[in-house]
Scaffold this motif. Structure first.
Motif, PDB file in Angstrom:
ATOM      1  N   SER A 113      94.251  27.582 -34.867  1.00  0.00           N
ATOM      2  CA  SER A 113      93.944  28.169 -36.173  1.00  0.00           C
ATOM      3  C   SER A 113      93.377  27.122 -37.125  1.00  0.00           C
ATOM      4  CB  SER A 113      95.195  28.798 -36.789  1.00  0.00           C
ATOM      5  OG  SER A 113      95.276  30.163 -36.489  1.00  0.00           O
TER       6      SER A 113
ATOM      7  N   VAL B  95      89.758  26.690 -36.185  1.00  0.00           N
ATOM      8  CA  VAL B  95      88.942  27.811 -36.665  1.00  0.00           C
ATOM      9  C   VAL B  95      88.706  27.694 -38.171  1.00  0.00           C
ATOM     10  CG1 VAL B  95      88.914  30.307 -37.051  1.00  0.00           C
ATOM     11  CG2 VAL B  95      89.577  29.400 -34.830  1.00  0.00           C
TER      12      VAL B  95
ATOM     13  N   LEU C   3      84.667  25.923 -32.966  1.00  0.00           N
ATOM     14  CA  LEU C   3      84.972  27.196 -32.323  1.00  0.00           C
ATOM     15  C   LEU C   3      85.248  27.016 -30.833  1.00  0.00           C
ATOM     16  CD1 LEU C   3      82.437  29.685 -33.977  1.00  0.00           C
ATOM     17  CD2 LEU C   3      84.757  29.092 -34.672  1.00  0.00           C
TER      18      LEU C   3
ATOM     19  N   ALA D 130      88.705  25.600 -30.458  1.00  0.00           N
ATOM     20  CA  ALA D 130      89.730  26.630 -30.663  1.00  0.00           C
ATOM     21  C   ALA D 130      89.816  27.552 -29.458  1.00  0.00           C
ATOM     22  CB  ALA D 130      89.416  27.433 -31.922  1.00  0.00           C
TER      23      ALA D 130
ATOM     24  N   LEU E  59      84.884  33.887 -30.047  1.00  0.00           N
ATOM     25  CA  LEU E  59      84.558  32.525 -30.479  1.00  0.00           C
ATOM     26  C   LEU E  59      83.477  31.900 -29.602  1.00  0.00           C
ATOM     27  CD1 LEU E  59      88.030  30.960 -31.407  1.00  0.00           C
ATOM     28  CD2 LEU E  59      86.381  32.141 -32.869  1.00  0.00           C
TER      29      LEU E  59
ATOM     30  N   GLY F 175      87.234  34.490 -38.099  1.00  0.00           N
ATOM     31  CA  GLY F 175      88.370  33.629 -38.356  1.00  0.00           C
ATOM     32  C   GLY F 175      89.603  34.416 -38.766  1.00  0.00           C
TER      33      GLY F 175
ATOM     34  N   TRP G  98      91.217  35.790 -35.683  1.00  0.00           N
ATOM     35  CA  TRP G  98      91.923  34.750 -34.927  1.00  0.00           C
ATOM     36  C   TRP G  98      93.242  34.378 -35.595  1.00  0.00           C
ATOM     37  CZ3 TRP G  98      90.827  32.909 -30.159  1.00  0.00           C
ATOM     38  CH2 TRP G  98      91.554  31.786 -29.732  1.00  0.00           C
TER      39      TRP G  98
END
Length: 211
Positions: free
Chosen positions: A77, A80, A99, A102, A165, A190, A193
């Motif tokens: 997180s 992101v 990205l 992540a 992503l 985002g 996520w």
């Protein structure tokens, strides 16, 4: 930050268009919260009605693996969030890298979860028909049913997030998403996520730390 892309019908200004996009995302996220919220309510009701049995079932779970996966998702997180900030600044390549990082952590989470499922299968914990079970009573069986449904549903949502992503990182790399004009795309992705991560933050104590 408002979206600066050209305004399209039926909107009259960029701010209105931006707010409409965010409202649509909030409605979608709200529906996801209601989905998992129902599972949390059932788990809470079972815990209140059958606390000793739930505690015994929770003790059988591998809370160390769950804790490691929690750290993995929280770090993802962060990546992101850094990617979204880079997108707002117009740095497409850096955004794509965040990205990808992540998504890699999300894949690590799924790998760990698959390993954990395998351990639970061999230990007779998963509520699968025909599998030798180590449950002492029906309440523990119900608890593990809830655990498998909730964590499996979360894994599906996380898989979707990983694909999202990766797709966005490819589009950024090839310049099909113009930044910062289209940063709203990264903002909404985002939010999805982060929601998946927050859901796990609640799943972990509900199932792993029921003491």
């Amino acid at each position: 930050m408002s979206d600066t892309r050209p305004v399209t019908d039926p909107f009259t200004d960029p701010l209105q268009q931006h707010r409409a996009a965010m409202m649509g995302m909030y409605v979608f996220l709200g529906s996801e919260i209601m989905l998992f919220g129902g599972l949390f309510c059932v788990a809470a009701a079972v815990r209140l009605a059958h606390a000793p049995e739930v505690v015994r079932a929770s003790h059988a779970l591998h809370f160390g693996i769950g804790g490691l996966n929690t750290a993995i998702l929280l770090t993802s997180s962060l990546f992101v969030a850094l990617g979204v900030e880079s997108a707002k600044e117009g740095r497409a390549k850096i955004t794509a890298r965040w990205l990808v990082a992540a998504a890699a952590l999300g894949s690590a989470f799924l790998t760990m979860k698959a390993y954990e499922y395998r351990m639970e299968f061999t230990e007779g914990l998963l509520p699968i028909e025909g599998l030798h079970s180590r449950y002492a009573d029906d309440v523990q069986h119900l608890f593990m049913n809830l655990y498998l449904i909730a964590t499996g549903l979360h894994a599906v949502h996380l898989s979707i997030g990983i694909l999202l992503l990766i797709a966005l990182s490819f589009r950024l790399a090839f310049g099909s998403i113009k930044l910062p004009e289209r940063a709203i795309v990264l903002v909404t992705a985002g939010l999805y996520w982060h929601l998946v991560d927050v859901i796990w933050v609640f799943l972990y104590p509900v199932f792993y730390l029921a003491r």
